[in-house]
Write an enzyme that holds these catalytic residues in place. Structure first.
Site, PDB file in Angstrom:
ATOM      1  N   ILE A 212      81.201  77.311  53.172  1.00 34.08           N
ATOM      2  CA  ILE A 212      79.891  77.383  52.519  1.00 34.08           C
ATOM      3  C   ILE A 212      78.999  78.423  53.201  1.00 34.08           C
ATOM      4  CG2 ILE A 212      77.802  76.086  51.870  1.00 34.08           C
ATOM      5  CD1 ILE A 212      80.380  75.098  50.483  1.00 34.08           C
TER       6      ILE A 212
ATOM      7  N   CYS B 274      80.025  69.470  46.112  1.00 32.85           N
ATOM      8  CA  CYS B 274      80.496  70.309  45.000  1.00 32.85           C
ATOM      9  C   CYS B 274      80.666  69.520  43.701  1.00 32.85           C
ATOM     10  CB  CYS B 274      81.783  71.019  45.376  1.00 32.85           C
ATOM     11  SG  CYS B 274      83.084  69.965  46.051  1.00 32.85           S
TER      12      CYS B 274
ATOM     13  N   HIS C 178      80.456  59.725  44.752  1.00 38.19           N
ATOM     14  CA  HIS C 178      79.868  60.656  43.785  1.00 38.19           C
ATOM     15  C   HIS C 178      78.830  60.002  42.875  1.00 38.19           C
ATOM     16  CE1 HIS C 178      83.790  62.266  45.069  1.00 38.19           C
ATOM     17  NE2 HIS C 178      83.117  63.406  45.111  1.00 38.19           N
ATOM     18  N   ALA C 179      79.136  58.811  42.403  1.00 42.10           N
ATOM     19  CA  ALA C 179      78.180  58.141  41.515  1.00 42.10           C
ATOM     20  C   ALA C 179      76.859  57.917  42.253  1.00 42.10           C
ATOM     21  CB  ALA C 179      78.755  56.807  41.027  1.00 42.10           C
TER      22      ALA C 179
ATOM     23  N   HIS D   7      88.846  71.543  41.873  1.00 36.96           N
ATOM     24  CA  HIS D   7      88.773  70.113  41.578  1.00 36.96           C
ATOM     25  C   HIS D   7      88.745  69.957  40.054  1.00 36.96           C
ATOM     26  CE1 HIS D   7      88.051  68.999  45.670  1.00 36.96           C
ATOM     27  NE2 HIS D   7      86.859  69.529  45.744  1.00 36.96           N
TER      28      HIS D   7
END
Lengths: 342, 342
Positions: free
Chosen positions: B12, B140, B191-192, B217
């Site tokens: 990054i 990401c 993620h959620a 991904h």
């Protein structure tokens, strides 16, 4: 007593032949081989009659394979043929052999649905196969989908289903398979259509991702209900009662499940059951979301046995499924896996 | 004009540093390196000031790295630090350096949400970062989820979301990563929760499968609407208007998209955009189901730039996103990918 032969002795054929060989209501006439490879000798050492194309007999014998007769002889002596040939070969066998000889046949899910009079999943539509000349056992993931969906259909109104498959990269004995380099996807894959060929017109979409891994197919399903959706406990209760679904709470990789099948000393590591990954269950307002693992090489074995029985009407659905389960050890496998991953 | 440094020069950090270096409203003070590896020399050859720990200066110089000063000097001379350190290191840097020195910082999604005053996605909550000392750019896939969900939220009532991630096995420069032998899953993945940290309390569940593949991904989402769901055309219209989403109709493997980025001679193959795989879109009664590909190494680059701008209030949301897009070539990338996969 039905005389049954297995035409094609690969991943599915060898497993189905062994189960037929142990079945008290079925008589295994023999299996066919088209190339004199290791599988032909394995069939010999299993004590099966090995039938080969008439003009290959000498070749097989020169390679040390004991030949019982021609494929033609085998099929003539059978009431039903389990066609376990390579994908797409079944339709040719139907047209060139089974139809002319007036034989019953059981096809595999690699064939198109119209090869047969009915697409079959024991739990879902056993009775529909009765008296049908041609029956098609749906493919491994479709079989799992039917096992998961049918109990829901009996208890709830399904609005629609979105299914995702993370395919293993190759069959067990394949030397090559998926791309190593990428994920490939098949949008609107055949699975939804195949589920519908068994369960009727359920609104469903499926997508298949082919990925370079080698331990089981992994599936996720997002199911929306018309009214009255199950809770997590409802789902676990429902699936715990299914003989061909194991409810696992603590598995977190596909390798763990396969390793358990080795530790349990299951022949060929075959579990035959769908493993519901119960820790993945999520309940939404009106829907459920869960994942499960599918043993691609063995899940259709009990379905093939039940298909033969259903076709010939030897036993009822309940009797046949129970008999088949006991025959190949499913009750013990289910309870062992559920204990290990409690 | 804000003085910005990049603390950590990995996947990054190196990308964000280059974008800052080209930005007319930001001044790149320099980057930090903690080990004298190839990246230190790449930073030198990019003309960046390389700052290193005070007691490592001689070591770096003996390895042929041009050193501009100490990390401490770099941070003292900065208004804002983009923390691109390894996961979990950001919170340590915050406590030991940024807070004592009273510096602003931008963290990455590998840190927990509570490292910062706000979790950030430019499209979703740009203004929330204004004046905040600590801002966290979400990871990401979460960035991709926010880009996909926010436009829907503006037009429809979302009832809930089920998300599935097929993770690539390792970061680009990693020598090791996922199991080769199995699919690993993380049920109820972060993620959620991370989407909720940006977009508020949307009912959502996510599961992440880690699989041994190496090209992007791949994600699927099943979204249920409260009333009035989009059609396929609605979805394509909506996403076509998003500057950081490319709508691809004909891609069928992740490798094709990466290959296109090479053919387009994009620096480091970076696309920065979510690629919506439009041929996967399925519309159900009240819901949608689609898949998309996420370039893990580059998708957060524009978000980091916008986060700095948002934090310091140099530009409005609309101006900053447009400026950042032009800076790193996103409009051309989007239109090129959409043409190639039309």
């Amino acid at each position: 007593m039905a005389n049954v032969s297995v035409n094609g002795y690969g991943t599915i054929g060898k497993r189905v032949a062994e189960a037929i060989g142990k079945h008290s209501k079925l008589k295994l006439v023999g299996i066919s081989k088209y190339t004199p490879d290791q599988d032909a000798k394995i069939a010999n050492s299993n004590g099966f009659n090995v039938f080969v194309p008439k003009d290959s007999m000498k070749n097989f014998e020169s390679k040390g394979v004991d030949v019982a007769g021609s494929v033609d002889d085998m099929i003539t002596g059978s009431d039903t043929v389990v066609d376990a040939a390579a994908d797409g070969k079944g339709i040719q066998n139907k047209q060139s052999v089974y139809q002319p000889k007036g034989k019953n046949a059981i096809f595999q899910g690699g064939e198109e649905a119209d090869v047969a009079d009915v697409s079959f999943n024991a739990r879902s539509n056993f009775e529909d196969a009765n008296g049908k000349q041609f029956v098609r056992v749906v493919s491994c993931n479709t079989t799992a989908y039917c096992r998961m969906i049918k109990p829901l259909l009996e208890n709830y109104k399904i609005k629609y289903i979105n299914a995702i498959l993370i395919r293993r990269g190759a069959d067990l004995s394949d030397a090559k398979g998926s791309a190593l380099n990428a994920v490939e996807w098949k949008a609107h894959s055949h699975h939804a259509h195949d589920v519908q060929s068994v369960l009727g017109d359920i609104p469903m979409t499926s997508i298949a991702f082919k990925v370079p891994h080698t331990h089981s197919h992994i599936n996720s399903m997002s199911i929306i209900f018309g009214d009255g959706a199950p809770t997590k406990d409802d789902l676990i209760d429902l699936y715990s009662r299914e003989s061909r679904i194991a409810v696992l709470n603590t598995a977190s990789t596909s390798a763990q499940i396969v390793e358990a099948s080795r530790d349990l000393e299951l022949p060929r590591n075959d579990t035959f059951v769908v493993s519901l990954l119960a820790n993945t269950i999520a309940i939404n307002d009106g829907g459920v979301f869960f994942s499960f693992s599918v043993p691609q090489e063995s899940i259709v074995v009990p379905e093939n046995i039940d298909a033969i029985v259903a076709q010939s009407g030897i036993m009822s659905k309940q009797d046949s499924m129970k008999f088949t389960d006991e025959l190949i050890g499913i009750p013990k496998i289910k309870s062992s896996l559920e204990k290990i991953f409690a």
